[in-house]
Design an enzyme around this catalytic site. Structure first.
Site, short mmCIF file in Angstrom:
data_model
loop_
_atom_site.label_atom_id
_atom_site.label_comp_id
_atom_site.label_asym_id
_atom_site.label_seq_id
_atom_site.Cartn_x
_atom_site.Cartn_y
_atom_site.Cartn_z
N CYS A 1 -12.26 3.92 7.05
CA CYS A 1 -13.35 4.25 7.99
C CYS A 1 -14.06 2.99 8.47
O CYS A 1 -15.27 2.96 8.66
CB CYS A 1 -14.33 5.24 7.35
SG CYS A 1 -13.63 6.87 7.10
N ALA A 2 -13.25 1.95 8.69
CA ALA A 2 -13.74 0.69 9.26
C ALA A 2 -12.62 0.16 10.16
O ALA A 2 -12.14 -0.96 9.99
CB ALA A 2 -14.09 -0.30 8.16
#
Length: 453
Positions: A376-377
């Site tokens: 999630c980056a």
């Protein structure tokens, strides 16, 4: 901000007791093994101390802020004392507010809703999506990934110098990367923000479980973090800091608890007077157990002693990094270089391996739980992997068969509850998999690499 070298020289302590330390899992090759939970950056196991505190309170559960009965009064006191404990843990200033939320994501979305009109937000592309995405109703300037802490400060200073000096501005920055574990120069970034009339919010989701966080020392305006990364159960988070923007904003949720007074108007509508306190953004029946568990974790970490905890974690970091350095096929991902101070979060890729395949083999053949994907980056991992920004990828593992190239990496993360044996087993497993290959066959199912049966 740096990890104290004095702390690193202290005697390494035993891991703190956590739930799940005795859980065994089956191996595809036969038998069982104690599960090595090395995915703390996603969710850390709850401290036994926290679980015991929650269990002791459970029989006294009661409605908060509503009831006149003994259990309601007891629960209200416990809830508000939890707020005070979190404020002490963060070194809050006298006028700061501590708002209980659902998570870091929820905290930063709350702050995004409270931004003044025409606020400009500055955020590095290196942020987790929780701090990268909530600002869509504001004017957002996304800053390129820096390659040194000094470059981070200089990049922010240039961006702030070009903004309208008369309008409100907010800088959002992580304290420790959820991908590389590297510590960011928070104090210096805060100084740059304030020098240009901007405010700053610290995403401490990955910092608070590993390192002391002091609002006054760092001179940040807000701090956000999640309980489930701080050795507490799921479901609660914190936004702490300056009260003025929060008091001026409409409540994050409208409902009971947020309202002080509601009256009917002659035209048939209602007039509402909202609270000015943290309750303004805590509508509904609050998560008392979640707030209490966060407070319990804050106390447990403080009592254990940060110097001791940091020293032990740095011992584990050195063990993993030195072990991986012995495998030429392994490349550790980093923005700031090998000498950058970091917490117990390390991401890497293995030449010749699909990362999902490698993570699946660690689990199925060694009983080791890690994370694979883009964490999630997405912009940060793509930058670190040198990929095209348009290349497809997901938070989890993308569709790729074992052995095929994929846009994802492997992340190992640990903390105060990690036994030395788990880290040693991980290093051994990496070396064996690279040298000998997987012992089992794997296939792709619903985007995940799983053992073939």
């Amino acid at each position: 901000m740096s990890v104290s070298t004095a702390a690193a020289d202290q005697t390494v302590c035993a891991p703190l007791p956590v739930l799940g330390r005795d859980v065994t899992v089956p191996l595809v090759t036969g038998g069982e093994v104690a599960y090595a939970a090395l995915d703390y950056a996603a969710s850390a196991p709850a401290l036994q101390r926290v679980w015991d505190d929650v269990a002791a309170y459970a029989p006294y559960y009661g409605s908060v802020h509503r009831g006149a009965g003994y259990l309601s009064q007891l629960s209200t006191d416990l809830f508000e004392n939890a707020r005070k404990a979190v404020a002490a843990f963060l070194g809050c200033r006298q006028d700061d507010q501590v708002v209980f939320t659902r998570s870091t994501t929820d905290s930063l979305n709350l702050l995004a809703r409270a931004l003044p009109a025409d606020c400009q937000v500055f955020v590095f592309e290196t942020e987790h999506h929780a701090s990268l995405l909530p600002w869509q109703d504001a004017r957002v300037s996304f800053l390129d990934a820096p390659r040194t802490p000094r470059q981070a400060v200089e990049t922010l200073e240039r961006a702030l110098a070009d903004r309208d000096p008369h309008g409100p501005a907010l800088v959002c920055v992580t304290g420790a990367s959820n991908v590389t574990g590297e510590l960011w120069p928070v104090r210096e970034l805060a100084a740059a923000a304030h020098a240009h009339g901007a405010r700053i919010v610290l995403d401490a989701a990955q910092l608070a479980p590993h390192h002391p966080v002091d609002i006054r020392e760092l001179d940040v305006d807000w701090v956000a973090f999640s309980g489930h990364k701080l050795y507490a159960p799921f479901g609660a988070g914190v936004l702490a800091g300056r009260a003025d923007w929060l008091r001026a904003a409409e409540p994050y949720l409208a409902g009971g608890g947020a309202s002080r007074k509601v009256t009917r108007r002659t035209d048939g509508g209602v007039d509402v007077e909202w609270h000015d306190s943290a309750a303004r953004h805590e509508a509904g029946s609050p998560n008392v157990i979640g707030a209490y568990s966060i407070a319990s974790a804050c106390k447990a970490l403080t009592e254990a002693g940060w110097d001791t905890l940091v020293a032990r974690e740095q011992h584990l970091v050195r063990t993993v990094r030195e072990g991986l350095a012995e495998v030429p096929e392994v490349r550790i991902l980093s923005l700031f270089g090998d000498d950058a101070p970091r917490v117990g979060v390390i991401s890497f890729v293995v030449e010749g391996w699909n990362s999902s395949h490698f993570a699946a083999a660690l689990s199925a053949e060694y009983g080791i739980g890690v994370r694979d994907g883009l964490f999630c980056a997405h912009p940060l991992v793509r930058t670190l992997l040198g990929s095209d920004p348009q290349t497809q990828g997901e938070c989890g593992a993308p569709e790729a068969a074992p052995g095929e190239k994929s846009l994802n990496a492997i992340r190992v993360s640990f903390g105060a509850g990690t036994p030395d044996e788990h880290v040693a087993r991980f290093v051994t497993a990496v070396k064996e998999l690279v040298r000998d290959g997987a012992k089992w066959r794997y296939r792709t199912e619903d985007g995940r690499c799983v053992p073939a049966v």
